[in-house]
Write a protein that holds these residues in place. Structure first.
Motif, PDB file in Angstrom:
ATOM      1  N   GLU A  10     -43.840 -89.126  54.588  1.00 17.80           N
ATOM      2  CA  GLU A  10     -43.981 -90.301  55.465  1.00 17.80           C
ATOM      3  C   GLU A  10     -42.677 -90.496  56.215  1.00 17.80           C
ATOM      4  OE1 GLU A  10     -46.259 -93.645  53.345  1.00 17.80           O
ATOM      5  OE2 GLU A  10     -45.377 -92.499  51.688  1.00 17.80           O
ATOM      6  N   GLN A  11     -42.529 -89.743  57.299  1.00 15.10           N
ATOM      7  CA  GLN A  11     -41.288 -89.743  58.046  1.00 15.10           C
ATOM      8  C   GLN A  11     -41.530 -90.100  59.514  1.00 15.10           C
ATOM      9  OE1 GLN A  11     -37.995 -89.069  57.029  1.00 15.10           O
ATOM     10  NE2 GLN A  11     -38.828 -89.268  54.960  1.00 15.10           N
ATOM     11  N   THR A  12     -40.569 -90.827  60.093  1.00 14.66           N
ATOM     12  CA  THR A  12     -40.596 -91.198  61.505  1.00 14.66           C
ATOM     13  C   THR A  12     -39.291 -90.753  62.139  1.00 14.66           C
ATOM     14  OG1 THR A  12     -41.971 -93.137  61.054  1.00 14.66           O
ATOM     15  CG2 THR A  12     -40.788 -93.095  63.149  1.00 14.66           C
ATOM     16  N   LEU A  13     -39.379 -90.143  63.328  1.00 15.32           N
ATOM     17  CA  LEU A  13     -38.164 -89.744  64.024  1.00 15.32           C
ATOM     18  C   LEU A  13     -37.337 -90.982  64.340  1.00 15.32           C
ATOM     19  CD1 LEU A  13     -36.493 -87.465  65.292  1.00 15.32           C
ATOM     20  CD2 LEU A  13     -37.778 -87.831  67.419  1.00 15.32           C
ATOM     21  N   SER A  14     -36.124 -91.022  63.825  1.00 11.50           N
ATOM     22  CA  SER A  14     -35.270 -92.207  63.939  1.00 11.50           C
ATOM     23  C   SER A  14     -34.301 -92.117  65.111  1.00 11.50           C
ATOM     24  CB  SER A  14     -34.487 -92.404  62.639  1.00 11.50           C
ATOM     25  OG  SER A  14     -33.504 -93.404  62.769  1.00 11.50           O
ATOM     26  N   SER A  15     -33.650 -90.969  65.276  1.00  6.47           N
ATOM     27  CA  SER A  15     -32.643 -90.860  66.329  1.00  6.47           C
ATOM     28  C   SER A  15     -32.475 -89.418  66.779  1.00  6.47           C
ATOM     29  CB  SER A  15     -31.304 -91.422  65.853  1.00  6.47           C
ATOM     30  OG  SER A  15     -30.779 -90.625  64.804  1.00  6.47           O
ATOM     31  N   ILE A  16     -32.000 -89.279  68.018  1.00  6.67           N
ATOM     32  CA  ILE A  16     -31.620 -87.996  68.583  1.00  6.67           C
ATOM     33  C   ILE A  16     -30.123 -88.071  68.858  1.00  6.67           C
ATOM     34  CG2 ILE A  16     -31.984 -86.370  70.473  1.00  6.67           C
ATOM     35  CD1 ILE A  16     -34.763 -87.642  70.829  1.00  6.67           C
ATOM     36  N   ASN A  17     -29.371 -87.102  68.343  1.00  5.16           N
ATOM     37  CA  ASN A  17     -27.914 -87.165  68.378  1.00  5.16           C
ATOM     38  C   ASN A  17     -27.327 -85.944  69.086  1.00  5.16           C
ATOM     39  OD1 ASN A  17     -27.332 -89.405  66.009  1.00  5.16           O
ATOM     40  ND2 ASN A  17     -29.109 -88.145  65.555  1.00  5.16           N
ATOM     41  N   TRP A  18     -26.326 -86.204  69.909  1.00  2.00           N
ATOM     42  CA  TRP A  18     -25.545 -85.128  70.515  1.00  2.00           C
ATOM     43  C   TRP A  18     -24.134 -85.247  69.964  1.00  2.00           C
ATOM     44  CZ3 TRP A  18     -23.378 -84.882  76.154  1.00  2.00           C
ATOM     45  CH2 TRP A  18     -22.842 -83.600  76.373  1.00  2.00           C
ATOM     46  N   VAL A  19     -23.741 -84.279  69.131  1.00  2.00           N
ATOM     47  CA  VAL A  19     -22.483 -84.326  68.397  1.00  2.00           C
ATOM     48  C   VAL A  19     -21.517 -83.304  68.979  1.00  2.00           C
ATOM     49  CG1 VAL A  19     -21.403 -84.274  66.121  1.00  2.00           C
ATOM     50  CG2 VAL A  19     -23.822 -84.918  66.342  1.00  2.00           C
ATOM     51  N   ASN A  20     -20.315 -83.739  69.320  1.00  2.00           N
ATOM     52  CA  ASN A  20     -19.299 -82.852  69.878  1.00  2.00           C
ATOM     53  C   ASN A  20     -18.003 -82.978  69.093  1.00  2.00           C
ATOM     54  OD1 ASN A  20     -20.359 -81.803  72.745  1.00  2.00           O
ATOM     55  ND2 ASN A  20     -21.092 -83.884  72.421  1.00  2.00           N
ATOM     56  N   GLN A  21     -17.296 -81.838  69.019  1.00  2.00           N
ATOM     57  CA  GLN A  21     -15.995 -81.844  68.379  1.00  2.00           C
ATOM     58  C   GLN A  21     -15.015 -81.037  69.217  1.00  2.00           C
ATOM     59  OE1 GLN A  21     -14.163 -79.990  64.406  1.00  2.00           O
ATOM     60  NE2 GLN A  21     -15.734 -81.504  64.009  1.00  2.00           N
ATOM     61  N   ILE A  22     -13.862 -81.630  69.497  1.00  2.00           N
ATOM     62  CA  ILE A  22     -12.813 -80.985  70.272  1.00  2.00           C
ATOM     63  C   ILE A  22     -11.573 -80.877  69.393  1.00  2.00           C
ATOM     64  CG2 ILE A  22     -11.370 -81.138  72.337  1.00  2.00           C
ATOM     65  CD1 ILE A  22     -13.600 -82.835  73.599  1.00  2.00           C
ATOM     66  N   LEU A  23     -11.036 -79.657  69.267  1.00  5.32           N
ATOM     67  CA  LEU A  23      -9.861 -79.425  68.431  1.00  5.32           C
ATOM     68  C   LEU A  23      -8.589 -79.495  69.262  1.00  5.32           C
ATOM     69  CD1 LEU A  23     -11.060 -76.458  66.192  1.00  5.32           C
ATOM     70  CD2 LEU A  23     -11.138 -78.909  65.714  1.00  5.32           C
ATOM     71  N   PHE A  24      -7.574 -80.182  68.719  1.00 11.45           N
ATOM     72  CA  PHE A  24      -6.264 -80.256  69.358  1.00 11.45           C
ATOM     73  C   PHE A  24      -5.286 -79.246  68.766  1.00 11.45           C
ATOM     74  CE2 PHE A  24      -7.562 -84.914  69.717  1.00 11.45           C
ATOM     75  CZ  PHE A  24      -8.145 -84.712  70.960  1.00 11.45           C
ATOM     76  N   THR A  25      -5.494 -78.850  67.501  1.00 16.20           N
ATOM     77  CA  THR A  25      -4.644 -77.855  66.840  1.00 16.20           C
ATOM     78  C   THR A  25      -5.528 -76.761  66.274  1.00 16.20           C
ATOM     79  OG1 THR A  25      -4.723 -79.010  64.703  1.00 16.20           O
ATOM     80  CG2 THR A  25      -2.953 -79.625  66.226  1.00 16.20           C
ATOM     81  N   GLN A  26      -4.964 -75.550  66.174  1.00 14.88           N
ATOM     82  CA  GLN A  26      -5.717 -74.401  65.670  1.00 14.88           C
ATOM     83  C   GLN A  26      -4.810 -73.486  64.860  1.00 14.88           C
ATOM     84  OE1 GLN A  26      -7.391 -73.142  69.599  1.00 14.88           O
ATOM     85  NE2 GLN A  26      -9.332 -73.179  68.500  1.00 14.88           N
ATOM     86  N   GLY A  27      -4.329 -73.975  63.735  1.00 13.46           N
ATOM     87  CA  GLY A  27      -3.491 -73.169  62.875  1.00 13.46           C
ATOM     88  C   GLY A  27      -2.029 -73.121  63.261  1.00 13.46           C
ATOM     89  N   ASP A  28      -1.651 -73.783  64.351  1.00  8.79           N
ATOM     90  CA  ASP A  28      -0.261 -73.776  64.783  1.00  8.79           C
ATOM     91  C   ASP A  28       0.546 -74.912  64.161  1.00  8.79           C
ATOM     92  OD1 ASP A  28      -1.901 -75.473  66.192  1.00  8.79           O
ATOM     93  OD2 ASP A  28      -0.726 -75.403  68.041  1.00  8.79           O
ATOM     94  N   THR A  29      -0.093 -75.745  63.349  1.00  7.48           N
ATOM     95  CA  THR A  29       0.574 -76.843  62.647  1.00  7.48           C
ATOM     96  C   THR A  29       0.088 -76.860  61.195  1.00  7.48           C
ATOM     97  OG1 THR A  29      -1.154 -78.449  63.206  1.00  7.48           O
ATOM     98  CG2 THR A  29       0.679 -78.202  64.776  1.00  7.48           C
ATOM     99  N   PRO A  30       0.788 -77.573  60.288  1.00  4.72           N
ATOM    100  CA  PRO A  30       0.342 -77.633  58.892  1.00  4.72           C
ATOM    101  C   PRO A  30      -0.959 -78.429  58.708  1.00  4.72           C
ATOM    102  CG  PRO A  30       2.662 -78.210  59.096  1.00  4.72           C
ATOM    103  CD  PRO A  30       2.090 -78.225  60.475  1.00  4.72           C
TER     104      PRO A  30
END
Length: 222
Positions: free
Chosen positions: A82-102
């Motif tokens: 007994e399920q009803t579609l509750s929400s549609i989500n657009w999720v984004n992630q932007i990285l500022f660091t990529q292994g160059d910091t601790p």
């Protein structure tokens, strides 16, 4: 009738009164060119009342080494049948660091279309670092829900996971919103290949009422 009434009350509370509670911890990731199937399940179990279930399915793609985007569909109901579609989500992630910091630092942005209740947005920094064999996470999100009585809220997420064995991490995590909090044990298991399972059992309250929460997330990259 009782089960239906509880589900209706939770639906009303989720979309018209308060934003959805935090139930999974957002971690920084960089998966350029990789697609990931995101299967999630969570439920709230109030004392002496039936549980309410939220299954979700999403597809994430690493646009480049700093930006990942995902389309996520969320359902709600008293049982899996007994399920009803509750929400549609657009999720984004932007990285500022990529292994160059601790530490790893990024920005989480989620645009939410609550069916029948208007739009919402969640945005904020995500932080991750390692202390020996322990991984530490801290996120602070700001939400705006146009269909809610309390339109603006702040959410806090935290987690500490210790690497006990290769492919196994155990620890604790917690979530907090105004007058609402949950915390408990969490496990993350690498299943081989690009599959990973995370599960947690949280004690506390949800929508300002007592209720334990079980969450699980299975992510499979391809």
């Amino acid at each position: 009738m009782k089960r239906t009434g509880v589900a209706a009350w939770l639906l009303l509370g989720a979309s018209a009164a308060w934003a959805d509670p935090g139930y999974y911890l957002v971690r920084p990731y960089s998966e350029a060119g990789q697609a990931t199937l995101d299967l999630r399940y969570w439920h709230v179990d109030p004392p002496d009342e039936p549980a309410t279930l939220w299954p979700e399915i999403g597809l994430r793609y690493g646009v480049n080494s700093r930006w990942s985007t995902e389309l996520l569909l969320s359902w709600i109901g008293p049982t899996l049948h007994e399920q009803t579609l509750s929400s549609i989500n657009w999720v984004n992630q932007i990285l500022f660091t990529q292994g160059d910091t601790p530490y790893d630092l990024g920005l989480h942005l989620q645009l939410i279309r609550n069916r029948g209740q208007g739009n919402a947005m969640e945005v904020g920094p995500i932080f991750q670092t390692e202390w020996g064999m322990t991984q530490l996470n801290l996120n602070v999100f700001f939400t705006h829900d146009a269909g809610s009585r309390r339109q603006n809220q702040t959410k806090l997420q935290w987690q500490a996971l210790h690497r006990w064995q290769p492919g196994w991490r155990l620890g604790v995590q917690g979530f907090a919103e105004p007058k609402s909090w949950r915390a408990g044990p969490v496990a993350r298991i690498e299943l081989g290949g690009r599959a990973e399972l995370t599960a947690a059992y949280l004690w506390g309250n949800t929508y300002r009422s007592r209720g334990d929460m079980l969450t699980a997330s299975l992510q499979v990259g391809f």
